[in-house]
Design a protein around this motif. Structure first.
Motif, short mmCIF file in Angstrom:
data_model
loop_
_atom_site.label_atom_id
_atom_site.label_comp_id
_atom_site.label_asym_id
_atom_site.label_seq_id
_atom_site.Cartn_x
_atom_site.Cartn_y
_atom_site.Cartn_z
N GLU B 58 -12.75 -5.51 45.62
CA GLU B 58 -12.28 -4.13 45.49
C GLU B 58 -12.34 -3.42 46.84
O GLU B 58 -13.31 -3.57 47.59
N ALA B 59 -11.31 -2.63 47.12
CA ALA B 59 -11.24 -1.95 48.41
C ALA B 59 -12.39 -0.96 48.57
O ALA B 59 -12.73 -0.23 47.64
N ALA B 60 -12.99 -0.96 49.76
CA ALA B 60 -14.08 -0.02 50.05
C ALA B 60 -14.11 0.25 51.55
O ALA B 60 -13.60 -0.55 52.35
N THR B 112 -5.82 -1.69 51.36
CA THR B 112 -5.67 -0.64 50.35
C THR B 112 -4.48 -0.97 49.44
O THR B 112 -4.55 -0.84 48.21
N ASP B 115 -5.39 -3.83 47.07
CA ASP B 115 -6.19 -3.35 45.93
C ASP B 115 -5.28 -2.65 44.91
O ASP B 115 -5.40 -2.86 43.71
N VAL B 119 -4.69 -3.63 40.77
CA VAL B 119 -4.92 -2.80 39.58
C VAL B 119 -3.60 -2.34 38.96
O VAL B 119 -3.56 -1.97 37.80
N ALA B 134 -4.99 7.24 50.93
CA ALA B 134 -6.37 6.91 51.30
C ALA B 134 -6.48 6.44 52.75
O ALA B 134 -7.58 6.26 53.25
#
Lengths: 291, 162
Positions: B58-60, B112, B115, B119, B134
């Motif tokens: 997951e993008a972070a 980003t 990800d 989803v 983002a």
């Protein structure tokens, strides 16, 4: 910049975290998702002696339904809240608000408890908890205590949590039938903190408004429960005129600050417009119209 | 407890190990200790998105994580997107649509977008714009990036349906 040096602890259970908090006597900070705290550390706006990282305490991360309430562990990721089928079905206001918290990559790490404990006046979660009379469970050396949203948010980024307490669980009542919801906010850019945000949950019985729950973010040091607007809807019904009157009373109730981002007058204007939109959208959903 | 710690983690499908002080940011650990300089350090407070990587898929923001917090995690950086010498469909589409100018934001944009497509494999333009908000592109070349993500999404869907 880079964070200043600190002592670092990452216990896997809650009890050692509480013991560490006690030992540091207010000089330690709890590190949850870190999406605000690490930025503050990088800027050196805060210099705690120690960080107590709660990310490895697995039992603080869950979403469950219990006694008509949704209970979430404080370290539950915002991303988990966003994609939870239970939240979407039983408390869609929380799901909608979550999609406005930062951006998806910050929601990957950011936690619901962290956002509430940070208590930024423009944040979405505090407004939702204020509107729905959410409960916040704090754990300290003498056990647990349950705080209502009203007593929890005490001032600008200030909560009722004592220095030796950790937020462990947060609770919201499930939405009942014939209710609708909306979170409306205005920000300069997608994903920014709101200049003003309004949370609404409206329940109807025929043409009558059974309950209205409204709160605003960004109009004062803490989330503001819009009680006068709620009363207007509950007493005068849900006509367009009554909704406009409720929105006007919401704006009257605010005493917003002026700053770089917006004047007080503009914030008050936004409160009226966003309250009107939030009620209208919530009402349409309560009546089963898809919006 | 502020002395350095051993950190063992999987980066781009390979186990790596090193030591770092707790105050070391994950992005600096990747660049300085593991030599993975593809991830860029931008604003260092989670706004610009240039340092975005995948943490456990997951993008972070790697500027808002400490290296010690990634102990045991699986990370993907921009270096891990291409496989077997072939660009990832997202990278290919960025190249075709001029989705990069100076390249500073590109690693963050790519991960980003990756990800987002995990989803939501069929995002509309509004959803792509919302997701890419983002990450800041100071060349302001957003239109090419949006087109690239649309193209990559379509190709990835076609590849799956085949």
């Amino acid at each position: 910049m880079k964070p200043p040096a600190f002592e670092y602890h990452d216990p896997v259970e809650l009890e050692p975290a509480l013991e560490l908090l006690r030992r540091y006597q207010g000089e330690a900070k709890i590190l949850a998702g870190g999406q605000s705290l690490l930025a503050l550390l990088n800027f050196r706006l805060t210099r705690p002696v120690a960080l107590i990282d709660v990310n490895r305490i697995r039992r603080l991360s869950y979403i469950k339904e219990q006694d008509g309430r949704l209970c979430l562990g404080a370290v539950t990721r915002q991303r988990a809240v966003e994609f939870s089928p239970l939240v979407r079905e039983k408390l869609p206001l929380l799901a909608e608000a979550t999609r406005l918290v930062g951006h998806l990559p910050t929601r990957t790490r950011g936690t619901i408890g962290g956002s509430l404990a940070h208590a930024d006046p423009a944040a979405e979660y505090p407004a939702v908890f204020s509107a729905l009379d959410g409960e916040l469970v704090a754990r300290g050396p003498n056990g647990e205590r349950v705080l209502g949203a009203r007593e929890f948010f005490q001032g600008l980024m200030t909560t009722a949590l004592a220095p030796d307490e950790v937020l462990v669980e947060v609770r919201l009542p499930l939405m009942t039938a014939q209710c609708g919801w909306a979170f409306e906010e205005f920000s300069r850019r997608q994903g920014d903190f709101a200049i003003v945000g309004v949370a609404a949950q409206v329940c109807v019985v025929g043409e009558r408004c059974k309950t209205a729950r409204l709160a605003a973010a960004g109009v004062g040091p803490t989330p503001l429960r819009l009680e006068r607007a709620e009363q207007t809807l509950e007493q005068d019904g849900l006509s367009e005129r009554s909704i406009a009157e409720a929105a006007a009373r919401a704006a009257e109730q605010t005493e917003p600050p002026s700053d770089l981002h917006a004047t007080a007058q503009y914030r008050r204007h936004l409160t009226r417009v966003l309250t009107q939109r939030a009620i209208s959208r919530a009402l349409a959903r309560a009546r089963g119209e898809r919006r | 407890m502020s002395e350095s710690r051993r950190i063992r983690l999987k980066v781009n499908c390979e186990w790596r190990e090193s030591r770092a002080a707790p105050r070391k940011l994950l992005v600096d650990f990747l660049r300085e200790d593991l030599g993975l300089t593809g991830t860029h350090v931008g604003c260092e407070h989670g706004i610009c998105g240039a340092c975005t990587i995948l943490v456990n898929g997951e993008a972070a923001r790697s500027c808002l994580m400490l290296a010690v917090q990634a102990d045991g995690a699986e990370l993907t950086t921009v270096e891990g997107l291409a496989a077997h010498g072939k660009l990832h469909p997202l990278q290919e589409a960025f190249r075709e649509h001029h989705g990069l100018q100076c390249g500073f934001c590109t690693p963050g944009m790519l991960l980003t977008a990756y990800d987002l497509l995990c989803v939501n494999p069929a995002p509309d333009e509004e959803e792509i714009r919302a997701a890419l908000s983002a990450v800041l592109c100071r060349c302001t070349g957003y239109l090419g990036i949006i087109e690239a993500v649309k193209t990559a999404a379509r190709r990835l869907r076609e590849a799956i349906s085949k």
